[in-house]
Design a protein around this motif. Structure first.
Motif, PDB file in Angstrom:
ATOM      1  N   MET A   1       0.862  -1.257  -0.006  1.00  0.00           N
ATOM      2  CA  MET A   1      -0.042   0.002  -0.108  1.00  0.00           C
ATOM      3  C   MET A   1       0.823   1.333  -0.054  1.00  0.00           C
ATOM      4  N   ILE A   2       0.504   2.227  -0.912  1.00  0.00           N
ATOM      5  CA  ILE A   2       1.304   3.428  -1.079  1.00  0.00           C
ATOM      6  C   ILE A   2       0.752   4.426  -0.105  1.00  0.00           C
ATOM      7  N   PRO A   3       1.635   4.986   0.713  1.00  0.00           N
ATOM      8  CA  PRO A   3       1.057   6.068   1.801  1.00  0.00           C
ATOM      9  C   PRO A   3       0.715   7.277   0.789  1.00  0.00           C
ATOM     10  N   GLN A   4      -0.631   7.953   1.561  1.00  0.00           N
ATOM     11  CA  GLN A   4      -0.990   8.979   0.941  1.00  0.00           C
ATOM     12  C   GLN A   4      -0.095  10.357   1.324  1.00  0.00           C
ATOM     13  N   VAL A   5       0.225  11.050   0.266  1.00  0.00           N
ATOM     14  CA  VAL A   5       1.081  12.299   0.381  1.00  0.00           C
ATOM     15  C   VAL A   5       0.344  13.445  -0.074  1.00  0.00           C
ATOM     16  N   GLN A   6       0.082  14.348   0.979  1.00  0.00           N
ATOM     17  CA  GLN A   6      -0.888  15.541   0.538  1.00  0.00           C
ATOM     18  C   GLN A   6       0.202  17.026   0.560  1.00  0.00           C
ATOM     19  N   LEU A   7       0.215  17.719  -0.205  1.00  0.00           N
ATOM     20  CA  LEU A   7       0.947  18.765  -0.457  1.00  0.00           C
ATOM     21  C   LEU A   7       0.273  19.849   0.306  1.00  0.00           C
ATOM     22  N   ILE A   8       0.829  20.736   1.263  1.00  0.00           N
ATOM     23  CA  ILE A   8       0.135  21.877   1.847  1.00  0.00           C
ATOM     24  C   ILE A   8      -0.206  22.955   0.704  1.00  0.00           C
ATOM     25  N   PRO A   9      -1.412  23.280   0.723  1.00  0.00           N
ATOM     26  CA  PRO A   9      -1.448  24.467  -0.198  1.00  0.00           C
ATOM     27  C   PRO A   9      -0.811  25.609  -0.389  1.00  0.00           C
ATOM     28  N   GLY A  10      -0.159  26.169  -1.242  1.00  0.00           N
ATOM     29  CA  GLY A  10       0.741  27.393  -1.302  1.00  0.00           C
ATOM     30  C   GLY A  10       2.183  27.028  -1.021  1.00  0.00           C
ATOM     31  N   ALA A  11       2.479  25.523  -0.785  1.00  0.00           N
ATOM     32  CA  ALA A  11       3.879  25.210  -0.418  1.00  0.00           C
ATOM     33  C   ALA A  11       4.790  25.365  -1.510  1.00  0.00           C
ATOM     34  N   ILE A  12       4.563  25.319  -2.681  1.00  0.00           N
ATOM     35  CA  ILE A  12       5.421  25.569  -3.951  1.00  0.00           C
ATOM     36  C   ILE A  12       5.683  26.938  -4.140  1.00  0.00           C
ATOM     37  N   SER A  13       4.821  27.932  -4.017  1.00  0.00           N
ATOM     38  CA  SER A  13       5.115  29.259  -3.981  1.00  0.00           C
ATOM     39  C   SER A  13       6.054  29.532  -2.871  1.00  0.00           C
ATOM     40  N   ALA A  14       5.841  29.123  -1.503  1.00  0.00           N
ATOM     41  CA  ALA A  14       6.744  29.358  -0.537  1.00  0.00           C
ATOM     42  C   ALA A  14       8.018  28.832  -0.857  1.00  0.00           C
ATOM     43  N   ILE A  15       8.200  27.579  -1.279  1.00  0.00           N
ATOM     44  CA  ILE A  15       9.506  27.197  -1.627  1.00  0.00           C
ATOM     45  C   ILE A  15      10.182  27.834  -2.575  1.00  0.00           C
ATOM     46  N   LEU A  16       9.450  28.355  -3.711  1.00  0.00           N
ATOM     47  CA  LEU A  16      10.188  29.122  -4.675  1.00  0.00           C
ATOM     48  C   LEU A  16      10.545  30.544  -4.193  1.00  0.00           C
ATOM     49  N   ALA A  17       9.681  31.244  -3.284  1.00  0.00           N
ATOM     50  CA  ALA A  17      10.107  32.539  -2.598  1.00  0.00           C
ATOM     51  C   ALA A  17      11.394  32.206  -1.612  1.00  0.00           C
ATOM     52  N   SER A  18      11.329  31.357  -1.039  1.00  0.00           N
ATOM     53  CA  SER A  18      12.464  30.966   0.006  1.00  0.00           C
ATOM     54  C   SER A  18      13.738  30.617  -0.827  1.00  0.00           C
ATOM     55  N   VAL A  19      13.774  29.943  -1.874  1.00  0.00           N
ATOM     56  CA  VAL A  19      14.978  29.799  -2.788  1.00  0.00           C
ATOM     57  C   VAL A  19      15.436  30.852  -3.411  1.00  0.00           C
ATOM     58  N   THR A  20      14.604  31.657  -4.046  1.00  0.00           N
ATOM     59  CA  THR A  20      14.650  32.881  -4.523  1.00  0.00           C
ATOM     60  C   THR A  20      15.497  33.801  -3.623  1.00  0.00           C
ATOM     61  N   ASP A  21      14.898  34.009  -2.155  1.00  0.00           N
ATOM     62  CA  ASP A  21      15.567  34.772  -1.277  1.00  0.00           C
ATOM     63  C   ASP A  21      16.817  34.469  -0.750  1.00  0.00           C
ATOM     64  N   THR A  22      17.174  32.945  -0.700  1.00  0.00           N
ATOM     65  CA  THR A  22      18.435  32.355  -0.018  1.00  0.00           C
ATOM     66  C   THR A  22      19.377  31.810  -1.086  1.00  0.00           C
ATOM     67  N   GLY A  23      18.902  31.400  -2.180  1.00  0.00           N
ATOM     68  CA  GLY A  23      19.727  30.776  -3.216  1.00  0.00           C
ATOM     69  C   GLY A  23      20.006  29.170  -2.748  1.00  0.00           C
ATOM     70  N   THR A  24      19.320  28.837  -1.871  1.00  0.00           N
ATOM     71  CA  THR A  24      19.577  27.348  -1.265  1.00  0.00           C
ATOM     72  C   THR A  24      18.373  26.569  -1.268  1.00  0.00           C
ATOM     73  N   LEU A  25      18.430  25.347  -1.388  1.00  0.00           N
ATOM     74  CA  LEU A  25      17.278  24.298  -1.481  1.00  0.00           C
ATOM     75  C   LEU A  25      17.452  23.526  -0.120  1.00  0.00           C
ATOM     76  N   THR A  26      16.712  23.676   0.887  1.00  0.00           N
ATOM     77  CA  THR A  26      16.869  22.981   2.061  1.00  0.00           C
ATOM     78  C   THR A  26      16.222  21.543   2.245  1.00  0.00           C
ATOM     79  N   LEU A  27      16.652  20.827   3.082  1.00  0.00           N
ATOM     80  CA  LEU A  27      16.074  19.238   3.172  1.00  0.00           C
ATOM     81  C   LEU A  27      14.578  19.492   3.162  1.00  0.00           C
ATOM     82  N   SER A  28      13.936  20.480   3.959  1.00  0.00           N
ATOM     83  CA  SER A  28      12.587  20.667   4.113  1.00  0.00           C
ATOM     84  C   SER A  28      11.942  20.868   2.589  1.00  0.00           C
TER      85      SER A  28
END
Length: 71
Positions: A1-28
């Motif tokens: 059985m494959i576990p259900q993974v659910q993305l938090i709404p707005g997560a991709i936008s938040a990651i993109l903003a963070s990476v744009t600001d810091t220039g790094t992609l964190t483990l989270s």
């Protein structure tokens, strides 16, 4: 059985903003991108943003770090 993974709404936008600001992609951030790739209902805009982030990593424009900090 494959576990259900659910993305938090707005997560991709938040990651993109963070990476744009810091220039790094964190483990989270990477876990968020993993959840996005497993989300069959991800809208086209978020899918393109995730792909853009991954291409930036491949080009060396974004540094991948093992830090767990959350922006």
């Amino acid at each position: 059985m494959i576990p259900q993974v659910q993305l938090i709404p707005g997560a991709i936008s938040a990651i993109l903003a963070s990476v744009t600001d810091t220039g790094t992609l964190t483990l989270s951030d990477r876990y968020g991108l993993l959840a996005a790739t497993l989300d069959e209902n991800l809208d086209e805009c978020d899918r393109r943003s995730a792909n853009r982030l991954l291409r930036s990593v491949l080009r060396g424009q974004v540094k991948v770090v093992n830090d767990l900090r959350v922006a």
